[in-house]
Design an enzyme around this catalytic site. Sequence first.
Site, PDB file in Angstrom:
ATOM      1  N   ASP A   1      -0.025  -7.725   1.663  1.00 46.63           N
ATOM      2  CA  ASP A   1       0.326  -6.300   1.619  1.00 46.63           C
ATOM      3  C   ASP A   1       1.841  -6.096   1.646  1.00 46.63           C
ATOM      4  O   ASP A   1       2.354  -5.218   2.340  1.00 46.63           O
ATOM      5  CB  ASP A   1      -0.327  -5.552   2.785  1.00 46.63           C
ATOM      6  CG  ASP A   1      -0.286  -4.036   2.579  1.00 46.63           C
ATOM      7  OD1 ASP A   1      -0.018  -3.607   1.434  1.00 46.63           O
ATOM      8  OD2 ASP A   1      -0.519  -3.294   3.551  1.00 46.63           O
TER       9      ASP A   1
ATOM     10  N   SER B   1       4.957   2.808   7.882  1.00 44.46           N
ATOM     11  CA  SER B   1       4.515   1.643   7.125  1.00 44.46           C
ATOM     12  C   SER B   1       5.613   1.135   6.198  1.00 44.46           C
ATOM     13  O   SER B   1       6.179   1.881   5.418  1.00 44.46           O
ATOM     14  CB  SER B   1       3.284   2.013   6.298  1.00 44.46           C
ATOM     15  OG  SER B   1       2.639   0.862   5.833  1.00 44.46           O
TER      16      SER B   1
ATOM     17  N   HIS C   1       0.808  -1.223   0.000  1.00 44.13           N
ATOM     18  CA  HIS C   1       0.000   0.000   0.000  1.00 44.13           C
ATOM     19  C   HIS C   1       0.843   1.276   0.000  1.00 44.13           C
ATOM     20  O   HIS C   1       0.334   2.361  -0.259  1.00 44.13           O
ATOM     21  CB  HIS C   1      -1.006   0.008   1.165  1.00 44.13           C
ATOM     22  CG  HIS C   1      -0.407   0.230   2.517  1.00 44.13           C
ATOM     23  ND1 HIS C   1      -0.185  -0.792   3.417  1.00 44.13           N
ATOM     24  CD2 HIS C   1       0.012   1.348   3.138  1.00 44.13           C
ATOM     25  CE1 HIS C   1       0.319  -0.295   4.531  1.00 44.13           C
ATOM     26  NE2 HIS C   1       0.450   1.011   4.382  1.00 44.13           N
TER      27      HIS C   1
END
Length: 549
Positions: free
Chosen positions: A207, A284, A172
């Site tokens: 992910d 992230s 992402h």
Amino acid sequence: MRSLFERLRTRRLTSTFVLLGTLSIAVVGGSFAAHGVRGQEKQNESTDATPLKVANSPVAPNEFVKIAKEVGPAVVNINTQTLPKQSMNRNNRNPHARNPHPQNPDGDNGGGGGDDDQDGQGNFQDFFNRFFGGQGPDQGGGDGEDGGGQVRESLGSGFIVDAKGYIITNNHVIDKADKIYVKLSTDPDSQDLGRPARVIGVDKATDLAVIKIEANTALPTVKLGNSDSTQVGDWVEAIGSPFALAQTVTAGIISAKNRTIEPGASGQFQHFIQTDAAINPGNSGGPLLNMNGEVIGVNTAIYTQSAGYQGIGFAMPANTVVEVYNDLISPSHKVVRGSIGIQFRPGLSGAVNRVYGFKNGVLVNSVQSGGPADKAGIKPGDIITTIDGRQIKDGDDLVNEIASRRPGSSIRLGFMRDGKPTDATVTIGDRDKVFSDMALQQANPTPEEGSNAGESKLGMVVRDAPQDMVAKIHHPGVVVQSVRAGSFADLTSLEPGLVIIRVNRQPTGNRDQFNAVVSKLKTGDDVVFEVVDPRRPNDGINYLGGTLQ
């Protein structure tokens, strides 16, 4: 005359005394004032204060310091740019926004599929937010539209695992990006975005993504640790670029293991390490490290109601990361998973287990026509208990076992049917192909499936309206019995108890008429239901509609 003289002298004396009195008061007041000033000056004196000095006593570095120095150079800052595009659909939803019905990363729209469960509602998705920099008001939206014709920038983290420039991050972070830049800890601190990077491969199910930068010299790397050996309570350290603050180090402990934050198909391959190490937007894709300085997880998500740190973060375990990475750098640049083409529903009540006579295993809900399980003779209602003799505990166990097998390989599937144990040899299929075939079947039902068109296409079950209800509402029609959550019927606000009298102006006086009309619908068609609520027949006909997706 004498009297006048005496009066004048008396007045003069009086004036003199008044003047002397005034002067005396002034002198006394001035003395007190002067004494007060001198007292205050004495009170503020600091000649007895000792100047401070900086202590020069050495402090032995702790493990966190050592890890930060050792691993920090291999942690990178990732910048992405998404160029403005002409939107084809102004109603597109933000792929990174809070979403109570998350899209299945494997493309199985809300159902099971390759050994999948059917509970894809994601009831907690409002709190579990994918995160990275660039989603604030200054960076523009993330809805896939042109964002006012401006370039949308985002930030994230990653870490180098190969000295040749291979980097692991979250999918992402780089998803839908037109340009990706990587900045090393040794690069100049300037407005320069960094070195251009290219995508090697991505895996939406976990992910994870692998990107690569070019380098003239060998780059610093990290080591991957064994996440299975970690324990709740172990110290951990996170390094990343929260809010674009590069090389930020935070510490905490492992709070829990094997956390699934997206129930159903979307979270089948996402079983996280939970930590209280501070993780914020921009972290992230960065590493979560053990006290040996080894990566045991990739920081991926946070639980928050404020879009910031609240003490609950999630990292994809390193053992999963290694498996995915090795597939993504292979010639196919994709993760290949196995499937046998069944659907099941997790979390069945104890009553179901007792009635069907099993403690451990998976109750098959449906079997894909022509799929691997169908070819092997598996039927709905069968209870899968073993794979190659190993007992299956639950749906997650089944999915993980099947997905780890290579397409084309065979397994011996043990199951219960009508209370009797039996087994069958099943050839593993490619999960992506199985799902693709299933989607095609759902989009183009066979004539047999057409008899249940409302369920397969719209996600609802109907029956003929009884005569007393028809008389009450003055219209023949079909009564909605049940609606599958997240289906087209659900999104169109249909609910059990409503009577559908027409679909796209065509009468649906009974179930056969209803199925005949619905079976002709296809993706992209506008669908309008004319409904009557038998509880409030005087409200008349209500019109509910939408575009079939």
